[in-house]
Design a protein around this motif. Structure first.
Motif, short mmCIF file in Angstrom:
data_model
loop_
_atom_site.label_atom_id
_atom_site.label_comp_id
_atom_site.label_asym_id
_atom_site.label_seq_id
_atom_site.Cartn_x
_atom_site.Cartn_y
_atom_site.Cartn_z
N THR A 1 -5.60 3.19 -3.78
CA THR A 1 -4.89 2.20 -2.98
C THR A 1 -4.40 2.75 -1.65
N ARG A 2 -4.65 4.02 -1.37
CA ARG A 2 -4.23 4.59 -0.08
C ARG A 2 -4.93 3.85 1.05
N GLY A 3 -4.17 3.55 2.08
CA GLY A 3 -4.72 2.82 3.23
C GLY A 3 -4.59 1.31 3.09
N LYS A 4 -4.21 0.83 1.93
CA LYS A 4 -4.00 -0.61 1.75
C LYS A 4 -2.56 -0.94 2.07
N ILE A 5 -2.25 -2.23 2.14
CA ILE A 5 -0.91 -2.68 2.51
C ILE A 5 -0.41 -3.63 1.43
N GLY A 6 0.87 -3.50 1.10
CA GLY A 6 1.53 -4.44 0.19
C GLY A 6 2.21 -5.53 1.00
N TYR A 7 1.77 -6.76 0.82
CA TYR A 7 2.32 -7.91 1.56
C TYR A 7 3.25 -8.71 0.65
N PHE A 8 4.34 -9.20 1.23
CA PHE A 8 5.22 -10.11 0.51
C PHE A 8 4.47 -11.39 0.19
N GLY A 9 4.58 -11.86 -1.04
CA GLY A 9 4.02 -13.16 -1.40
C GLY A 9 5.13 -14.16 -1.66
N GLY A 10 6.33 -13.66 -1.96
CA GLY A 10 7.45 -14.56 -2.19
C GLY A 10 8.66 -13.81 -2.71
N ILE A 11 9.81 -14.47 -2.58
CA ILE A 11 11.07 -13.93 -3.07
C ILE A 11 11.75 -15.05 -3.84
N ASN A 12 12.15 -14.76 -5.06
CA ASN A 12 12.84 -15.73 -5.90
C ASN A 12 14.15 -15.14 -6.40
N LYS A 13 15.10 -16.02 -6.65
CA LYS A 13 16.37 -15.64 -7.29
C LYS A 13 17.11 -14.54 -6.52
N ALA A 14 16.98 -14.51 -5.21
CA ALA A 14 17.68 -13.49 -4.43
C ALA A 14 19.18 -13.82 -4.39
N GLN B 1 9.83 -2.15 0.45
CA GLN B 1 9.17 -0.89 0.81
C GLN B 1 9.12 0.06 -0.39
N THR B 2 10.18 0.07 -1.18
CA THR B 2 10.16 0.87 -2.40
C THR B 2 9.05 0.39 -3.33
N THR B 3 8.91 -0.93 -3.44
CA THR B 3 7.85 -1.51 -4.27
C THR B 3 6.48 -1.12 -3.74
N ALA B 4 6.29 -1.20 -2.43
CA ALA B 4 4.99 -0.85 -1.84
C ALA B 4 4.63 0.60 -2.14
N VAL B 5 5.59 1.51 -2.06
CA VAL B 5 5.32 2.91 -2.38
C VAL B 5 4.90 3.03 -3.85
N LEU B 6 5.60 2.32 -4.73
CA LEU B 6 5.26 2.35 -6.15
C LEU B 6 3.83 1.84 -6.40
N LEU B 7 3.48 0.72 -5.78
CA LEU B 7 2.17 0.10 -6.03
C LEU B 7 1.02 0.80 -5.33
N LEU B 8 1.30 1.47 -4.23
CA LEU B 8 0.21 2.06 -3.42
C LEU B 8 0.10 3.57 -3.55
N ASP C 1 9.26 12.30 -0.55
CA ASP C 1 10.17 12.32 0.60
C ASP C 1 9.58 11.48 1.74
N ILE C 2 10.24 11.50 2.87
CA ILE C 2 9.87 10.64 4.00
C ILE C 2 8.43 10.90 4.46
N ARG C 3 7.99 12.15 4.45
CA ARG C 3 6.61 12.45 4.87
C ARG C 3 5.60 11.82 3.91
N ASP C 4 5.88 11.92 2.61
CA ASP C 4 4.99 11.31 1.62
C ASP C 4 4.97 9.79 1.78
N ILE C 5 6.13 9.21 1.99
CA ILE C 5 6.25 7.75 2.12
C ILE C 5 5.44 7.26 3.30
N MET C 6 5.50 7.98 4.43
CA MET C 6 4.77 7.56 5.62
C MET C 6 3.26 7.71 5.47
N GLU C 7 2.81 8.47 4.48
CA GLU C 7 1.38 8.54 4.19
C GLU C 7 0.94 7.37 3.32
N ILE C 8 1.88 6.71 2.67
CA ILE C 8 1.56 5.63 1.73
C ILE C 8 1.72 4.25 2.36
#
Length: 142
Positions: A79-92, A67-74, A4-11
């Motif tokens: 990985t707690r405390g790390k950040i998921g950065y965009f590297g690129g977007i293709n085929k949008a 943001q959904t991807t970042a929650v999945l990866l982190l 939920d939102i509380r968990d997401i904000m911890e990630i």
């Protein structure tokens, strides 16, 4: 596992008004997730996009997918405390308007992962119709 939102904000570090995901369901750890965002009339961007016909900006739909991807990866202890950065977007592609009152559902699947870099395929649905899709690259950093 449903987060939920509380968990997401911890990630992830995002906060209002840029937190664009309310819940994330991890279907397969580090592989697949579904994020949910209840799109309301109160979203700040609707005041000007567009005043006569409120539409969620496409870039914010992509951000909700990211943001959904970042929650999945982190969502791991190492990985707690790390950040998921965009590297690129293709085929949008944008297929359907997302308007107030919609439930935005983002389906994310990791296509490839090597070290701190991941490539994911994402689709966003608004009320069961495909609204947007694309392939995104992420870097996990400090």
């Amino acid at each position: 596992m449903m987060l939920d939102i509380r968990d997401i904000m911890e990630i992830i570090p995002h906060r209002q008004p840029m937190l664009l995901v309310d819940k994330v369901e991890i279907l397969e750890e580090e592989k697949r997730a579904v994020g949910y965002k209840g799109v309301t009339y109160n979203e700040p961007f609707f005041a000007g996009h567009f005043a006569a016909e409120p539409v969620m900006p496409g870039v914010l739909i992509l951000e909700a997918m990211a943001q959904t991807t970042a929650v999945l990866l982190l969502n791991r202890e190492e990985t707690r405390g790390k950040i998921g950065y965009f590297g690129g977007i293709n085929k949008a592609k944008f297929r359907k308007k997302v308007q107030p009152g919609s439930l935005l559902r983002m389906e994310i699947e990791v296509v490839k992962r090597r070290g701190p870099v991941a490539v994911v395929s994402g689709k966003a649905y608004a009320d069961d119709g495909l609204a947007a899709e694309g392939e995104m690259t992420f870097m996990i950093g400090e």
